[in-house]
Each structure stands twice: as C-alpha cells, then as structure tokens.
Write a protein that holds these residues in place. Structure first.
Motif, PDB file in Angstrom:
ATOM      1  N   PRO A  99       0.829  -1.214   0.000  1.00 52.78           N
ATOM      2  CA  PRO A  99       0.000   0.000   0.000  1.00 52.78           C
ATOM      3  C   PRO A  99       0.860   1.259   0.000  1.00 52.78           C
ATOM      4  CG  PRO A  99      -0.697  -1.510   1.722  1.00 52.78           C
ATOM      5  CD  PRO A  99       0.561  -2.056   1.161  1.00 52.78           C
ATOM      6  N   LEU A 100       0.372   2.269  -0.673  1.00 51.58           N
ATOM      7  CA  LEU A 100       1.122   3.512  -0.798  1.00 51.58           C
ATOM      8  C   LEU A 100       0.385   4.591   0.001  1.00 51.58           C
ATOM      9  CD1 LEU A 100       3.411   4.995  -2.485  1.00 51.58           C
ATOM     10  CD2 LEU A 100       1.553   5.643  -3.998  1.00 51.58           C
ATOM     11  N   THR A 175       0.619   5.411 -17.911  1.00 52.40           N
ATOM     12  CA  THR A 175      -0.227   6.571 -17.609  1.00 52.40           C
ATOM     13  C   THR A 175       0.349   7.292 -16.388  1.00 52.40           C
ATOM     14  OG1 THR A 175      -2.139   5.297 -18.316  1.00 52.40           O
ATOM     15  CG2 THR A 175      -2.598   7.311 -17.089  1.00 52.40           C
ATOM     16  N   PRO A 176       0.731   8.550 -16.521  1.00 53.32           N
ATOM     17  CA  PRO A 176       1.146   9.302 -15.322  1.00 53.32           C
ATOM     18  C   PRO A 176      -0.102   9.827 -14.591  1.00 53.32           C
ATOM     19  CG  PRO A 176       2.107  10.204 -17.358  1.00 53.32           C
ATOM     20  CD  PRO A 176       0.973   9.318 -17.755  1.00 53.32           C
ATOM     21  N   ILE A 177      -0.192   9.522 -13.315  1.00 53.68           N
ATOM     22  CA  ILE A 177      -1.318  10.006 -12.500  1.00 53.68           C
ATOM     23  C   ILE A 177      -0.756  11.020 -11.501  1.00 53.68           C
ATOM     24  CG2 ILE A 177      -3.160   9.343 -10.904  1.00 53.68           C
ATOM     25  CD1 ILE A 177      -2.989   6.533 -12.143  1.00 53.68           C
ATOM     26  N   ARG A 178      -1.150  12.257 -11.682  1.00 52.93           N
ATOM     27  CA  ARG A 178      -0.637  13.302 -10.782  1.00 52.93           C
ATOM     28  C   ARG A 178      -1.685  13.542  -9.697  1.00 52.93           C
ATOM     29  NH1 ARG A 178       3.199  13.940 -14.402  1.00 52.93           N
ATOM     30  NH2 ARG A 178       2.689  14.517 -16.546  1.00 52.93           N
ATOM     31  N   PHE A 179      -1.276  13.273  -8.470  1.00 56.96           N
ATOM     32  CA  PHE A 179      -2.244  13.243  -7.373  1.00 56.96           C
ATOM     33  C   PHE A 179      -1.810  14.206  -6.275  1.00 56.96           C
ATOM     34  CE2 PHE A 179      -3.366  11.154  -3.255  1.00 56.96           C
ATOM     35  CZ  PHE A 179      -4.719  11.426  -3.316  1.00 56.96           C
ATOM     36  N   THR A 180      -2.748  15.023  -5.815  1.00 52.39           N
ATOM     37  CA  THR A 180      -2.476  15.935  -4.708  1.00 52.39           C
ATOM     38  C   THR A 180      -3.445  15.632  -3.571  1.00 52.39           C
ATOM     39  OG1 THR A 180      -1.875  17.604  -6.318  1.00 52.39           O
ATOM     40  CG2 THR A 180      -2.230  18.372  -4.068  1.00 52.39           C
ATOM     41  N   ASN A 181      -2.910  15.447  -2.403  1.00 53.81           N
ATOM     42  CA  ASN A 181      -3.759  15.217  -1.231  1.00 53.81           C
ATOM     43  C   ASN A 181      -3.939  16.541  -0.499  1.00 53.81           C
ATOM     44  OD1 ASN A 181      -5.115  14.300   0.960  1.00 53.81           O
ATOM     45  ND2 ASN A 181      -3.400  13.144   1.843  1.00 53.81           N
ATOM     46  N   ARG A 182      -5.093  17.167  -0.678  1.00 49.63           N
ATOM     47  CA  ARG A 182      -5.344  18.451  -0.025  1.00 49.63           C
ATOM     48  C   ARG A 182      -6.111  18.286   1.286  1.00 49.63           C
ATOM     49  NH1 ARG A 182      -3.264  22.008  -3.221  1.00 49.63           N
ATOM     50  NH2 ARG A 182      -3.461  21.842  -5.489  1.00 49.63           N
ATOM     51  N   ALA A 183      -6.296  17.064   1.711  1.00 47.22           N
ATOM     52  CA  ALA A 183      -7.038  16.823   2.955  1.00 47.22           C
ATOM     53  C   ALA A 183      -6.088  16.919   4.146  1.00 47.22           C
ATOM     54  CB  ALA A 183      -7.680  15.452   2.892  1.00 47.22           C
ATOM     55  N   GLU A 184      -6.662  16.820   5.346  1.00 44.55           N
ATOM     56  CA  GLU A 184      -5.860  16.911   6.570  1.00 44.55           C
ATOM     57  C   GLU A 184      -5.241  15.568   6.932  1.00 44.55           C
ATOM     58  OE1 GLU A 184      -5.749  19.858   8.737  1.00 44.55           O
ATOM     59  OE2 GLU A 184      -6.355  20.733   6.812  1.00 44.55           O
ATOM     60  N   ASP A 185      -5.812  14.483   6.374  1.00 43.23           N
ATOM     61  CA  ASP A 185      -5.357  13.143   6.753  1.00 43.23           C
ATOM     62  C   ASP A 185      -4.442  12.552   5.685  1.00 43.23           C
ATOM     63  OD1 ASP A 185      -7.133  13.185   8.918  1.00 43.23           O
ATOM     64  OD2 ASP A 185      -8.776  12.581   7.584  1.00 43.23           O
ATOM     65  N   THR A 186      -3.658  11.587   6.132  1.00 43.67           N
ATOM     66  CA  THR A 186      -2.898  10.778   5.183  1.00 43.67           C
ATOM     67  C   THR A 186      -3.871   9.819   4.492  1.00 43.67           C
ATOM     68  OG1 THR A 186      -0.931  10.877   6.537  1.00 43.67           O
ATOM     69  CG2 THR A 186      -1.101   9.005   5.055  1.00 43.67           C
ATOM     70  N   VAL A 187      -3.698   9.621   3.209  1.00 45.70           N
ATOM     71  CA  VAL A 187      -4.580   8.643   2.542  1.00 45.70           C
ATOM     72  C   VAL A 187      -3.731   7.490   1.993  1.00 45.70           C
ATOM     73  CG1 VAL A 187      -6.414  10.245   1.893  1.00 45.70           C
ATOM     74  CG2 VAL A 187      -4.511   9.882   0.345  1.00 45.70           C
ATOM     75  N   ALA A 188      -4.355   6.312   1.952  1.00 47.40           N
ATOM     76  CA  ALA A 188      -3.671   5.127   1.445  1.00 47.40           C
ATOM     77  C   ALA A 188      -4.259   4.761   0.081  1.00 47.40           C
ATOM     78  CB  ALA A 188      -3.859   3.973   2.413  1.00 47.40           C
ATOM     79  N   VAL A 189      -3.394   4.577  -0.885  1.00 49.81           N
ATOM     80  CA  VAL A 189      -3.853   4.148  -2.207  1.00 49.81           C
ATOM     81  C   VAL A 189      -3.849   2.621  -2.206  1.00 49.81           C
ATOM     82  CG1 VAL A 189      -3.378   4.193  -4.671  1.00 49.81           C
ATOM     83  CG2 VAL A 189      -2.859   6.188  -3.270  1.00 49.81           C
ATOM     84  N   GLU A 190      -5.036   2.041  -2.162  1.00 49.79           N
ATOM     85  CA  GLU A 190      -5.114   0.583  -2.057  1.00 49.79           C
ATOM     86  C   GLU A 190      -5.396  -0.078  -3.381  1.00 49.79           C
ATOM     87  OE1 GLU A 190      -8.074  -0.007   0.954  1.00 49.79           O
ATOM     88  OE2 GLU A 190      -6.461  -0.370   2.400  1.00 49.79           O
ATOM     89  N   ARG A 191      -5.974   0.703  -4.302  1.00 51.51           N
ATOM     90  CA  ARG A 191      -6.488   0.071  -5.504  1.00 51.51           C
ATOM     91  C   ARG A 191      -6.555   1.132  -6.588  1.00 51.51           C
ATOM     92  NH1 ARG A 191     -11.681  -0.095  -6.599  1.00 51.51           N
ATOM     93  NH2 ARG A 191     -12.496  -1.789  -7.858  1.00 51.51           N
ATOM     94  N   LEU A 192      -6.188   0.765  -7.808  1.00 58.17           N
ATOM     95  CA  LEU A 192      -6.238   1.706  -8.930  1.00 58.17           C
ATOM     96  C   LEU A 192      -7.183   1.152  -9.973  1.00 58.17           C
ATOM     97  CD1 LEU A 192      -2.408   2.020  -9.207  1.00 58.17           C
ATOM     98  CD2 LEU A 192      -3.865   3.969  -8.830  1.00 58.17           C
ATOM     99  N   SER A 193      -8.184   1.928 -10.334  1.00 54.39           N
ATOM    100  CA  SER A 193      -9.095   1.480 -11.386  1.00 54.39           C
ATOM    101  C   SER A 193      -9.018   2.529 -12.501  1.00 54.39           C
ATOM    102  CB  SER A 193     -10.510   1.371 -10.810  1.00 54.39           C
ATOM    103  OG  SER A 193     -11.413   1.186 -11.857  1.00 54.39           O
TER     104      SER A 193
END
Lengths: 273, 270
Positions: A99-100, A175-193
């Motif tokens: 998990p990332l 495919t480059p996926i550019r992702f920004t987490n603007r939330a207050e929490d850490t998020v886990a990338v569990e699955r890519l669809s």
C-alpha cells in the motif's frame, strides 16, 4: 535512441507471403492468400516477456500447429496490412503489492502501466479484420455484486513514483497520475481502477507507449476529483505521436465520475502505527 | 325467404364489413400499442398491452356485428350472467392462473430472456402469459408452467445478477499440507482469466470426512462465462494437484478386528 522497435504500423504483404509478429507472450502469423487474409495466433507465452520482433516477406505455412486460426475474405486485393495498438475496452484495475500512503498537502506522480490490445486491418480500404488482447488479463469485478457495469480487467502493476528503472514494455502503455492530497489526513492508495477506454494512446520518440496524464485531487469534504485530463501526450513522453483515439467519448460529468473512483482510498495510516 | 330479400342481406353485409374492418383495425392498433409500450415497459407487459388492445377491439367489432344482424344483446348479456356463475365454478383453475399471472408480471421476479430454475427444470423464459409461463430448456424442450404453480413455488433466477459464484467441493488426502493445497488452488484461480480476481476466491475447510479432508473452494465468474469457468478450472485444479503430488483419495475403510481370527494353516503336501 529507440528503446523498442515498433511492431505496429502499415506492412506490405503480397499475396502468397506471410508475416510473423512476436510481441511479448503473443505469437501472431498473418498470411495473405489470394482474396483471403489468414490470421493465426497463440498468446500462451511467458507473460514477463518484454521483447518484440517483426518478420515480413516470409513464405506461407509458418504458423504454429497449435495456433488459433481465422480466415477473412475481402472482395478487394490490396496488399496492405495495418496493425494498430489499442488500449483495453474495459477499465483496468490493479492493486499495488505494498500500500502507498500519501501524507497531507503532498503532490505525487504515479506511473502505472496497462496492457494493450491490437487491431488488424487489411486491404487498401483498411477493413477491420480482428481485435485481440496481447495477453488476456483476468476479469475482475468493481462495485456492488448486484448491479450491472462493474466488469473490469485485472492487471498487476508496480505503480512506481519515479521513471528510474521503470519496466517499460512494448505491449503496455504508461499513464502518469498526478495526485495531490489536499485533505488533513494521510490517505492510502489501495487500488487503482484506470478507465482506459477514455484515454488515447501515444508513441514517444524512443518507442515507448503512453496515455495522456490524469490530474486528480483529494479534498477532505469530497471524494477524489478530476482536475485535468489533457488531450495531448504527457510531458514525460516528449514529442509524441498519437497512435489511437480514446475508444469512448464522454462529457465532463461522466469523466469526473469514471476517474473519481480511480483510487481505492482509505483515510488515515492506522496500519503504519 | 325474407332472409334473402333486401334488408336482411344488407344487414349481413354490414356485419361482415364491421367484422373485417374491426379485425384490420384491431391488428393495426395492437401493433401501434406494442410499439408505444415497448419503449416504456418490459417484454411481457408489452405483450399484454398488445393483447388487451387486440381482443378489446375485436370484441367490440363482434358485438356491433351481432347487433347489425338483429341479436338482442341485453338477452345475451342476461344469459351470460347465469353462464358466468356456471363457468366460474368450472374454470377455477384458469381464474387462479390468470390472477397468479398478473401477480407474476407485477412482481417482476423474472423477465422474458432470463434463465430460471424451478424444481428440476432449468430454462430460458420465452413468454410470460396470463395463464402460464413458457420455457425453453437447454435440451431444447418447450415447457409450459402454470402460473398458479410458479406463484406457490420457489424459483431461482440464474441470470438476475451479473456475476455468479461456483462452489467446488474437493476432498484431499489426510497426508496433505492444507496450506500448500490452499496456495495451489489460489494460483490456479489467479491464472484462469475467467475467474474474477475480485471478489476474491473463498477457501473453506469444511471438516474431516470419512476418507478425505473436505474443503470448499468458491470462485466467481461473469454469468456468461460460468460454464466455461466450471469446465476449465476443474481441469486446471486436477492438473495442478497432479503436478504438486496432491492426492484426491478414493473412499477407503480400515477394518479393525476385535479378536484374532482363527486361521488354520492347511498343508497341501499332507
């Protein structure tokens, strides 16, 4: 310098001659008989094979005896055979082996690769003969068990955060996926669809295959939102050439919905503690 | 001979024209009703709308034609009232089927084209009519099921949901390592493209049987690929078990004898 020799493009096959394509685990033979194209293939090779090779101008009768054969008869006698790479016809789901986690206010780029299909067109009018996956990915289901529409392909991908040592393949598109987490929490990338039917395919000068980049954001109050889906090749691909349009077209709302479920996200990093 | 002179013959002709025109009009109207209903309703409701329009207009045409030839309809309807009581008693089953049919259509447990299972019969629904449901079984038999029975019985709709689970019951020898068996089964499922990766295959150790350790391995497939998966995955499991020396035992029984059996050695030479 070219990393891969393209296996796609236009080829001349005079009647009475044949061509052989070895693309990763796929072995494909195309024979041009008078008024008939004969296509033989088998894709039970090593799925980790990342080589490709094209031989044309061969005599007839090259196909493996265990290959699946189909015949296509055309009224015209054109000698051109077109082989075009395509992205999959359903979304491709993958699950990173590890998990990332993306901490708050961080922007990352994830590089994911998805398997390709190929389309054969024959004759001067480029009549569509057949379309097939280079490797048939496993089916998988996305969403609730009682509703229609969640059938996807499953593909293993490393989802790397850098292109150093990225395992490029002649039969997978990146495919480059550019992702920004603007939330207050850490998020886990569990699955890519990845909804690849909405993406176009590009060829970089070094022969690698790309789709346009997808830019996503995660905010505290909402799910994942699509910020940008360009129509050009990503910057990483350099001066790229478009090989195929997206299979499906959609308006902004539908695209936002399709890409909004690209990540299976989980808030918090409880598992890390 | 009054039948053959002017007025009566003209009435007969008029009745015949009404019947023929009514029949044509009913056909055209029912076709139009079918086209209109097809847009908004399922196949069986479309069929019912078509029939209601067809028989409604036809009965009006028949009534008008009868009036033209001089039948007194009030007498006919009076007789029909008495007849209804008699027919009602005689046609209890038909009435029950009819009402059950309306409930079946309203409930929408299945629609035309679904594959359903009732008792030992499995087949594709060809039509849902007011009295019965017609099925085509996979060995190509035409089966008529009265609605009354369908409404009372348990029916399984095999094609309602897009994915199905295949439960495989497997027994392995007591000497086998269950962790290895599970790993081999999971590898087989992962390698089969028709077997869905998600929902994950389910592995259940069902218990210790008489001759084998019994386990259940459940895999998911899209309903169109269900039979293909059933064939391919069982063949692949057998091949994988053979390759990994995992034994599927025959039924066997060990007999313990409580007291030593008296055995007499017969010396053939003596």
């Amino acid at each position: 310098m070219e990393r891969f020799q393209p296996w796609w493009g236009d080829f001349e096959l005079a009647p009475g001659s044949a061509g052989r394509w070895a693309i990763g685990p796929l072995r494909l033979w195309v024979e041009h008989h008078p008024r008939e194209w004969r296509i033989a293939y088998r894709n039970d090779g090593d799925p980790r094979d990342d080589s490709s090779r094209v031989d044309t101008g061969l005599p007839l009768g090259q196909a493996d005896t265990e290959a699946t054969v189909a015949r296509y008869s055309l009224g015209e006698t054109g000698t051109r055979l077109t082989i075009a790479p395509l992205l999959a016809d359903r979304p491709v789901v993958s699950r990173p082996e590890v998990p990332l986690f993306v901490p708050p206010q961080q922007s990352i780029t994830l590089y994911v690769s998805s398997p390709l299909w190929l389309q054969l067109r024959g004759g001067a009018e480029a009549v569509r003969l057949r379309e097939m996956p280079i490797v048939r990915p496993s089916d998988t289901w996305s969403g609730p068990l009682i509703e229609e529409g969640g059938l996807c392909y499953h593909s293993s991908t490393l989802a790397l955060t850098s292109l150093d040592g990225f395992p490029f393949s002649p039969w997978r598109a990146v495919t480059p996926i550019r992702f920004t987490n603007r939330a207050e929490d850490t998020v886990a990338v569990e699955r890519l669809s990845l909804p690849v039917p909405y993406l176009a395919l590009f060829q970089a000068p070094d022969g690698t295959l790309w789709t346009q980049a997808v830019k996503l954001e995660h905010r505290a109050d909402a799910a994942l939102s699509l910020v940008e889906l360009g129509s050009d090749a990503p910057a990483e691909a350099g001066k790229a050439l478009r090989l195929a349009r997206a299979r499906s077209r959609a308006d902004r709302g539908l695209l936002a919905k399709a890409f909004g479920s690209l990540f299976g996200l989980r808030r918090g990093d409880d598992d890390v503690a | 001979m009054t039948w053959l002179n002017g007025i009566q013959f003209e009435h007969l002709l008029r009745a015949a024209i009404i019947l023929v025109a009514g029949w044509f009009f009913a056909k055209i109207a029912s076709l139009a009703a079918r086209r209109a209903a097809r847009r908004y309703t399922a196949a069986q409701e479309t069929m019912i709308a078509e029939r209601v329009v067809l028989y409604g207009i036809l009965s009006l045409a028949i009534v008008s034609a009868l009036q033209q030839v001089g039948f007194n309809l009030s007498v006919l309807l009076g007789a029909a009232g008495i007849l209804t009581v008699a027919v009602g008693f005689a046609s209890q089953t038909s009435a029950s089927n009819l009402i059950s049919g309306l409930f079946l259509i309203g409930e929408r447990a299945f629609v035309v084209g679904d594959v359903i299972k009732m008792g030992n019969t499995v087949g594709e629904v060809l039509s849902i009519d007011l009295l019965s449901v017609k099925l085509r079984t996979f060995d190509n038999l035409y089966v008529r099921m009265p609605n009354e029975i369908l409404i009372k019985s348990e029916i399984s709709n095999l094609t309602r949901f897009p994915i199905r689970r295949l439960d495989l019951l497997i027994g392995v020898n007591y000497k086998e390592d269950m962790v290895k068996v599970q790993r081999v089964l999971m590898q087989v499922a992962d390698a089969n493209p028709l077997c869905l990766i998600e929902p994950r295959p389910l592995f259940i150790f069902n218990g210790f049987g008489e001759s084998s350790m019994d386990l259940q391995f459940s895999v998911w497939a899209v309903r169109e690929n269900f039979l293909d998966l059933k064939n391919s995955i069982q063949r692949e499991i057998k091949e994988a078990f053979d390759a990994n020396d995992i034994d599927i035992p025959y039924p066997q029984r060990t007999v313990h004898v409580a007291e030593p059996l008296p055995v007499r050695v017969v010396d053939k030479t003596s």
